[in-house]
Enzyme design. Structure first.
Site, PDB file in Angstrom:
ATOM      1  N   THR A   1      15.565 -46.256  10.722  1.00 13.94           N
ATOM      2  CA  THR A   1      16.879 -46.303  11.365  1.00 13.94           C
ATOM      3  C   THR A   1      16.802 -46.846  12.779  1.00 13.94           C
ATOM      4  OG1 THR A   1      17.594 -44.459  10.011  1.00 13.94           O
ATOM      5  CG2 THR A   1      18.873 -44.881  11.986  1.00 13.94           C
TER       6      THR A   1
ATOM      7  N   THR B   1      12.256 -41.854  10.310  1.00 14.86           N
ATOM      8  CA  THR B   1      11.934 -40.445  10.578  1.00 14.86           C
ATOM      9  C   THR B   1      11.480 -39.695   9.324  1.00 14.86           C
ATOM     10  OG1 THR B   1      14.238 -39.826  10.245  1.00 14.86           O
ATOM     11  CG2 THR B   1      13.545 -40.277  12.506  1.00 14.86           C
ATOM     12  N   ASP B   2      11.927 -40.166   8.149  1.00 12.51           N
ATOM     13  CA  ASP B   2      11.692 -39.360   6.940  1.00 12.51           C
ATOM     14  C   ASP B   2      10.219 -39.036   6.705  1.00 12.51           C
ATOM     15  OD1 ASP B   2      14.372 -39.615   6.672  1.00 12.51           O
ATOM     16  OD2 ASP B   2      14.337 -40.869   4.882  1.00 12.51           O
TER      17      ASP B   2
ATOM     18  N   LYS C   1       9.345 -33.044   9.962  1.00 12.44           N
ATOM     19  CA  LYS C   1      10.806 -33.235   9.960  1.00 12.44           C
ATOM     20  C   LYS C   1      11.413 -32.036   9.239  1.00 12.44           C
ATOM     21  CE  LYS C   1      14.547 -36.369   8.860  1.00 12.44           C
ATOM     22  NZ  LYS C   1      15.012 -37.701   8.523  1.00 12.44           N
TER      23      LYS C   1
HETATM   24  N1  ASP Z   1      15.487 -43.401   5.753  1.00 13.43           N
HETATM   25  C1  ASP Z   1      15.114 -43.650   7.128  1.00 13.43           C
HETATM   26  C2  ASP Z   1      13.615 -43.796   7.185  1.00 13.43           C
HETATM   27  O1  ASP Z   1      12.911 -42.837   7.207  1.00 13.43           O
HETATM   28  C3  ASP Z   1      15.599 -42.558   8.003  1.00 13.43           C
HETATM   29  C4  ASP Z   1      15.316 -42.700   9.466  1.00 13.43           C
HETATM   30  O2  ASP Z   1      14.742 -43.644   9.955  1.00 13.43           O
HETATM   31  O3  ASP Z   1      15.704 -41.783  10.188  1.00 13.43           O
HETATM   32  O4  ASP Z   1      13.156 -44.900   7.198  1.00 13.43           O
END
Ligand code: ASP
Length: 461
Positions: A107, A183-184, A262
């Site tokens: 993201t 983040t995932d 997370k």
């Molecule tokens: N789906 C995204 C990822 O982990 C979520 C994010 O970046 O927060 O690539």
């Protein structure tokens, strides 16, 4: 009206727009019986429902108005939204530290694609600087897009490439590394990098954002500024994660790469240090250390890169009534390592014992962790635990299941020797297992989070 003018709108929503003579990118005022909204009519993804008209309000938020409730729409011109961020060349100052920022996707490197309604990866170094010019006050930033993927797609190939590029940048002399990442699975990557890149003389700071930068509540800029500050000015020469601390945009926390997870699917303050306390609080004008047992920044360029990674490793998340054939199937498919996330102190049911023994007999390496995340595997307390250990399952202390998984991939990439794998697994590299957990860490100590303090004050009253 052409198809494109009503892009994605079908059924009642399309008929309503047509009836009032407005189309996609109209700057419109939409009236219902009880309210009215002003904004730009956005295109809709092909897969969206046919009952809502979507507006981008001046506040930046998008809302859907039910087409059946619309009484009148008036157009005040048209304003096609361009979400391209201006590219700017990063200024250089010989007195500032040199930082390399690697982009992997996620993201933080994304924006909303209004043609499809999906969040798409769109990282470009110039765009990044164009949108967060404060970065130039902190350092000289060199950026490199390694991948443009969402983090669920990170895998062996990307871990190895990332570790190698970090190694060569450190040898080249940079003062710190920042990694933009989804983040995932950021905590998975933080863990494997903690093993693959050891004794770094400079900070390696992972950063992401929960909300994309075209949303007013985005955490992208603050996280990035703090991450770059931690890499440029900070003293913690470890793999760390830099993300929102409290739910407000007050400061970020720096979490050790092997103890972070997370914990919330949508909160910006989603990352928490588990089984310990975070390393530091960081804001654009301060870094406050919460502990001093970290590896310090050095001036030498020595770093050890070991990119070993065996893929045939899995996590078995135990649930009551798990049947033994699950374990057998994994072994039959050639898996060499299994991390079990067991219940309580590290347990699984008795019917599994036979399958665990068969797995060990076939040379499969098995480690026990706990689903509770906080606390230690303690297999001496109950008969169950003792029996499972006798089968050859090794307790992995307070290593988090995902960290144990990454470490087992790394260990089995180096050797298949039982004793050696065990030695690697149980010798901490960077606090993936610790002697003890702080006595109050579980309850309160996550870096003076205002919400927690407020909560405790109210309880005491
Ligand atoms: N789906 C995204 C990822 O982990 C979520 C994010 O970046 O927060 O690539």
């Amino acid at each position: 009206m052409s198809d494109d003018a009503l892009k994605g709108y079908r059924g009642l929503a399309r008929a309503t727009l047509q009836k009032h003579g407005v189309s996609v990118w109209s700057n419109a005022e939409v009236h219902t019986a009880t309210a009215h909204f002003k904004g730009i009519v956005l295109p809709r993804p092909e897969t969206a429902d046919d009952r809502h008209i979507v507006l981008k309000l001046d506040s930046g938020y998008n809302i859907g108005v039910a087409a059946e409730s619309v009484t009148r729409i008036t157009e005040h011109g048209r304003r096609e939204a361009h979400y391209k961020i201006p590219e700017k060349e990063f200024p250089r100052d010989p007195h500032k530290p040199n930082i390399t920022l690697f982009g992997t996707g996620g993201t933080i490197a994304s924006r909303l694609d209004y043609r499809t309604g999906a969040v798409i990866p769109a990282f470009s170094p110039g765009e990044l600087y164009g949108s967060v010019p404060e970065l130039a006050d902190i350092c000289n930033l060199q950026t490199e897009k390694l991948f443009g993927i969402f983090s669920e797609n990170m895998a062996r190939e990307q871990y190895i490439r990332l570790a190698e590029r970090i190694g060569s940048e450190i040898e080249r002399g940079v003062d710190g590394i920042v990694i933009g990442h989804g983040t995932d699975t950021m905590h998975h990557t933080a863990a494997i990098l903690s093993f693959m890149v050891q004794d770094s003389p400079v900070p390696i700071v992972m950063v992401g954002s929960q909300r994309s930068s075209d949303r007013p509540s985005s955490d992208a800029a603050l996280n990035l500024i703090n991450a770059v500050k931690a890499a440029a000015e900070g003293d913690i020469a470890e793999v760390v994660v830099c993300m929102f601390g409290p739910t407000s945009d007050e400061y970020c926390l720096l979490h050790r790469g092997t103890r972070v997870r997370k914990m919330h699917s949508s909160y910006r303050s989603t990352f928490r240090t588990i089984g310990d306390i975070p390393l530091a609080m960081i804001a654009p004008h301060y870094i406050k250390h919460l502990r001093d047992d970290y590896r310090r920044r050095r001036t030498d360029r020595n770093v050890t890169i070991n990119t070993a990674f065996a893929e045939k490793v899995t996590i078995l998340y135990y649930y009551p009534n798990m049947l033994p054939d699950v374990v057998d199937a994994v072994v039959e498919k050639g898996y060499r390592g299994i991390v079990i996330a067991g219940t309580g102190l590290g347990h699984v049911n008795k019917p599994l014992y036979g399958a665990l023994r068969r797995a060990v007999d076939k040379g499969v390496h098995m480690y026990m962790t706990v689903q509770t995340l906080w606390g230690y595997v303690q297999m001496y307390v109950y008969e169950t635990g003792r029996e499972i250990m006798e089968l050859g399952v090794v307790p992995a202390a307070n290593m988090l299941p995902e960290v144990a998984y990454m470490k087992l991939c790394w260990a089995l990439g180096q050797t298949d020797d039982r004793a050696e794998v065990r030695r690697i697994m149980l010798t901490p590299v960077v606090d993936e297992t610790t002697e003890r957990e702080p006595y109050n860490g579980y309850l309160v100590f996550q870096g003076a989070i205002p919400e927690v303090q407020e909560f405790l004050r109210n309880i005491k009253r």
